[in-house]
Enzyme design. Structure first.
Site, short mmCIF file in Angstrom:
data_model
loop_
_atom_site.label_atom_id
_atom_site.label_comp_id
_atom_site.label_asym_id
_atom_site.label_seq_id
_atom_site.Cartn_x
_atom_site.Cartn_y
_atom_site.Cartn_z
N CYS A 91 21.85 -52.66 -3.16
CA CYS A 91 22.25 -51.33 -2.69
C CYS A 91 23.64 -50.90 -3.14
CB CYS A 91 22.17 -51.27 -1.16
SG CYS A 91 20.51 -51.51 -0.52
N HIS A 359 18.67 -42.66 0.78
CA HIS A 359 19.40 -43.76 0.15
C HIS A 359 18.70 -44.16 -1.15
CE1 HIS A 359 21.26 -47.56 -0.56
NE2 HIS A 359 20.63 -48.29 0.33
N CYS A 389 26.43 -52.18 2.95
CA CYS A 389 25.77 -53.46 3.14
C CYS A 389 24.85 -53.69 1.94
CB CYS A 389 25.00 -53.50 4.45
SG CYS A 389 23.67 -52.27 4.58
#
Length: 403
Positions: A91, A359, A389
């Protein structure tokens, strides 16, 4: 050491990551090329102006496989003499691309870079690359692997966050995103996406659900309860790792977790000489970068230790930061960050986040750097921190300072 400056930051609108999403017809390479071309055109660059394109994407298979960064360069109007580096830090891939570029410049390896990332989650489904940590039993057993949603629920259980608190944060994200769009706060960075005929197919984030209420979210079923409590019983795996917890409190669902979307973002980074050569004014300097590994089972707590690390390494405290972008992968991630640092919620994700807007995995890190930069300029504030994260237990962070 040479300073690394941000000269521009752009992103696509986020499209719903499914077949009826507005960006579904656009390939990963094509969307990346559109964003690269926007950087070139907005800043009056020649096609050979930058040293490299560093591009993050997470699911590196199919059309997102190979070296997507180089593919994107060749699909764009940049010169073929510019190489491309595809990277994957899950991510944080888009953020890590920016951080690598900045540190290359600080070390003297070139004057200018374009860095960012892409993820077409509606075209290349998350997990379709078959990551070993999830599918290799020997690794899964060693790391006490559980899916990310279970990890988010472990955070909620460990740190005492309730379903009602998570839903309230989600509603706040929706309200803030709606207000930001109405106030045109993203206008400086958004690149409308057009089809092959030049017709606009998307010019604003389409995942948002304005008008969402806590009461409506309360009717949604917890998304990870069944997979936690039924076979293969991921709750049991978690409780083996954390025996002090009596049970896992499942509070996350589609309404308080990040949305699955398509999107891309890029940041133009250069040293002082790069700006002077192309007649560009720096908007911010990249003051510091950091990354860290964390517990792979709870997985998503990385923003806390990586923020501690980046502040300590640079002689700063949390009070030196004016604005925070903490990626809203799940509500508990942001709640834990604010709890750990006792941060005023009015400094965190002030224009909404991934719960409201989505996202796009490989792009989000670059997107939130651009978001915090725009907001620093809008409000006249000085220093912003962006952090995410990361799957399998990592954290990344970037501190920028407006100039």
């Amino acid at each position: 050491m040479t300073e690394a400056y941000i000269y521009d930051a752009v992103r696509s609108p986020r499209g719903k990551g499914r077949k009826d999403g507005s960006l579904h017809e656009v390939t990963s390479a094509a969307l990346s090329a559109k964003i690269l071309n926007a950087v070139k055109e907005r800043n009056g660059l020649d096609g050979h102006a930058v040293e490299d394109v560093i591009w993050g994407n997470v699911t590196q298979v199919g059309e997102q496989g190979g070296c997507l960064a180089r593919t994107a360069v060749l699909a764009s109007d940049l010169d073929e003499s510019i190489p491309g580096l595809a990277i994957n830090r899950f991510c944080a891939s888009g953020m890590e691309a920016v951080n690598i570029a900045a540190n290359q410049i600080k070390g003297g390896a070139g004057m200018g870079y374009i860095a960012g990332g892409v993820e077409m989650m509606g075209r290349v489904p998350m997990g379709s690359d078959g990551a070993a940590i999830a599918v290799d039993p020997s690794l899964a057993m060693k790391t006490y692997f559980v899916p990310q949603g279970i990890s988010a629920d472990i955070i909620a259980t460990q740190y005492g966050f309730t379903r009602e608190e998570a839903d309230a944060l989600a509603v706040q994200s929706q309200n803030r995103a709606e207000a930001a769009w109405k106030d045109n706060r993203f206008a400086k960075s958004i690149v409308p996406i057009t089809d092959q005929n030049g017709l606009t197919i998307l010019d604003r984030d389409e995942y948002m659900r304005p008008g969402t209420t806590v009461e409506a979210l309360g009717n949604l079923k917890a998304s990870f309860k069944d997979m936690g409590e039924s076979m293969p019983g991921f709750d049991k795996v978690a409780l083996m790792k954390y025996p002090h917890l009596e049970k896992i409190n499942h509070i996350h669902h589609a309404g308080n977790s990040s949305g699955i979307v398509d999107g891309a973002a890029a940041v133009l980074i250069g040293n002082k000489e790069f700006g002077e050569k192309w007649g560009l004014k720096p908007r911010a300097r990249i003051r510091a970068t950091a990354k860290i590994g964390t517990d792979p089972t709870i997985m998503l707590t990385g923003p806390v230790p990586v923020t501690q690390k980046i502040l300590a390494d640079n002689g700063m405290t949390i009070n030196d930061i004016d604005l925070f972008e903490v990626n809203e992968a799940f509500a508990a991630v942001v709640m834990r960050f604010m709890q750990a640092f006792d941060v005023d919620e009015n400094k965190v994700n002030v224009n909404g986040g991934a719960i409201a807007m989505g996202h796009p995995l490989g792009a989000t890190g670059a997107m939130i750097i651009g978001t915090v930069l725009d907001e620093l300029e809008r409000t006249g504030k000085g220093v912003g921190l962006a952090t995410l994260c990361i799957a399998s237990g990592m954290g990344a962070a970037t501190i920028i300072e407006r100039v």
